[in-house]
Design a protein around this motif. Structure first.
Motif, PDB file in Angstrom:
ATOM      1  N   TYR A  82     -43.915 -47.549   0.662  1.00  0.00           N
ATOM      2  CA  TYR A  82     -44.518 -46.175   1.153  1.00  0.00           C
ATOM      3  C   TYR A  82     -43.745 -44.990   0.988  1.00  0.00           C
ATOM      4  O   TYR A  82     -43.984 -44.180   0.589  1.00  0.00           O
ATOM      5  CB  TYR A  82     -44.907 -46.448   2.531  1.00  0.00           C
ATOM      6  N   THR A  83     -42.121 -45.456   1.072  1.00  0.00           N
ATOM      7  CA  THR A  83     -41.297 -44.409   0.994  1.00  0.00           C
ATOM      8  C   THR A  83     -41.340 -43.883  -0.473  1.00  0.00           C
ATOM      9  O   THR A  83     -41.265 -42.549  -0.931  1.00  0.00           O
ATOM     10  CB  THR A  83     -39.808 -44.992   1.523  1.00  0.00           C
ATOM     11  N   TYR A  86     -44.131 -41.914  -1.490  1.00  0.00           N
ATOM     12  CA  TYR A  86     -43.965 -40.526  -0.814  1.00  0.00           C
ATOM     13  C   TYR A  86     -43.165 -39.656  -1.440  1.00  0.00           C
ATOM     14  O   TYR A  86     -43.154 -38.404  -1.823  1.00  0.00           O
ATOM     15  CB  TYR A  86     -43.750 -40.648   0.518  1.00  0.00           C
ATOM     16  N   LEU A  87     -41.997 -40.229  -1.738  1.00  0.00           N
ATOM     17  CA  LEU A  87     -40.702 -39.522  -2.587  1.00  0.00           C
ATOM     18  C   LEU A  87     -41.003 -39.167  -4.095  1.00  0.00           C
ATOM     19  O   LEU A  87     -40.332 -38.142  -4.736  1.00  0.00           O
ATOM     20  CB  LEU A  87     -39.395 -40.134  -2.122  1.00  0.00           C
ATOM     21  N   LEU A  89     -44.161 -38.082  -4.814  1.00  0.00           N
ATOM     22  CA  LEU A  89     -45.279 -37.029  -5.030  1.00  0.00           C
ATOM     23  C   LEU A  89     -44.738 -35.594  -5.468  1.00  0.00           C
ATOM     24  O   LEU A  89     -43.402 -35.428  -4.860  1.00  0.00           O
ATOM     25  CB  LEU A  89     -45.884 -36.854  -3.797  1.00  0.00           C
ATOM     26  N   VAL A  92     -43.900 -33.175  -2.848  1.00  0.00           N
ATOM     27  CA  VAL A  92     -42.547 -33.418  -2.012  1.00  0.00           C
ATOM     28  C   VAL A  92     -41.305 -33.155  -2.693  1.00  0.00           C
ATOM     29  O   VAL A  92     -40.491 -32.778  -2.331  1.00  0.00           O
ATOM     30  CB  VAL A  92     -42.715 -35.116  -1.278  1.00  0.00           C
TER      31      VAL A  92
END
Length: 220
Positions: A82-83, A86-87, A89, A92
């Motif tokens: 998940y990390t 997310y990073l 994106l 982001v």
């Protein structure tokens, strides 16, 4: 770490003996080819074990869906995925003001200034009088407690406080031993990411360090 794997029944006697014979202490390997072969064999025997916590479920494992027992509830073995998602994106990375890049955990950054051993630095810090604590989750196979103890023993420091259990509430939180200038603390039931696996025990340990005292003994 291969001693740790062997004593926790993760690799065979034959593989461990082969590593002992051909790799030694890994400082002056005389038979590099055979050493590599036995290391690869150990990796094959470990299969899908998460070496950062040898008893934790792995991401996408059916064990996580079937309610397999684990030391801490609500631990998601896929958290790193998940990390990473997310990073990676674009919005982001833009918000963080970094150039567009494929981010990954522990990606090769090409360190060129890391020492081969931290022991000289530890000796220097001990000489300076700085309080040093080294802690280790006892389920961590990446930086296992066996390797840490081998390293500390090589310093030949006098023991000031004998090995004993420490407690969170009425449960053993781990074990502690005090040397001259250095304290070694283990955290029971924790892997490499101690606060993630055992937050309460990690808090007890860190609080003790900040208070300048050893982790608590069992109150009578």
């Amino acid at each position: 770490m291969y001693d740790y794997y062997w004593t926790h029944a993760l690799i065979s006697d034959e593989t461990h003996a082969g590593i002992e014979k051909n790799c030694g202490d890994f400082r002056n390997v005389t038979n590099l080819r055979e050493c590599f072969l036995y290391e690869f064999k150990a990796d094959d025997e470990l299969v899908d074990i998460d070496v950062y916590n040898i008893y934790a479920p792995v991401c996408n494992s059916s064990a996580t869906k079937n309610g397999a027992s684990y030391f801490v509830s609500n631990i998601d073995p896929c958290a790193e995925d998940y990390t990473a998602a997310y990073l990676n994106l674009p919005e982001v990375q833009k918000a963080l003001h970094v150039k567009p890049i494929k981010w990954s955990h522990c990606s090769g950054v090409g360190w060129t200034d890391s020492p081969t051993s931290i022991l000289p630095t530890i000796n220097q810090l001990i000489s300076s009088g700085i309080s040093i604590w080294i802690y280790s989750g006892d389920l961590d196979g990446r930086v296992p407690i066996t390797s840490t103890k081998y390293s500390i023993n090589s310093l030949k420091l006098p023991v000031h406080t004998a090995w004993r259990p420490w407690y969170t509430g009425k449960e053993v939180g781990g074990y502690v031993i005090g040397y001259k200038g250095l304290t070694l603390v283990t955290v029971r039931g924790a892997g490499h990411m101690v606060p993630t696996d055992q937050p309460y025990r990690a808090l007890t340990m860190i609080s003790s360090f900040l208070l300048g005292q050893l982790p608590p003994q069992l109150k009578s």
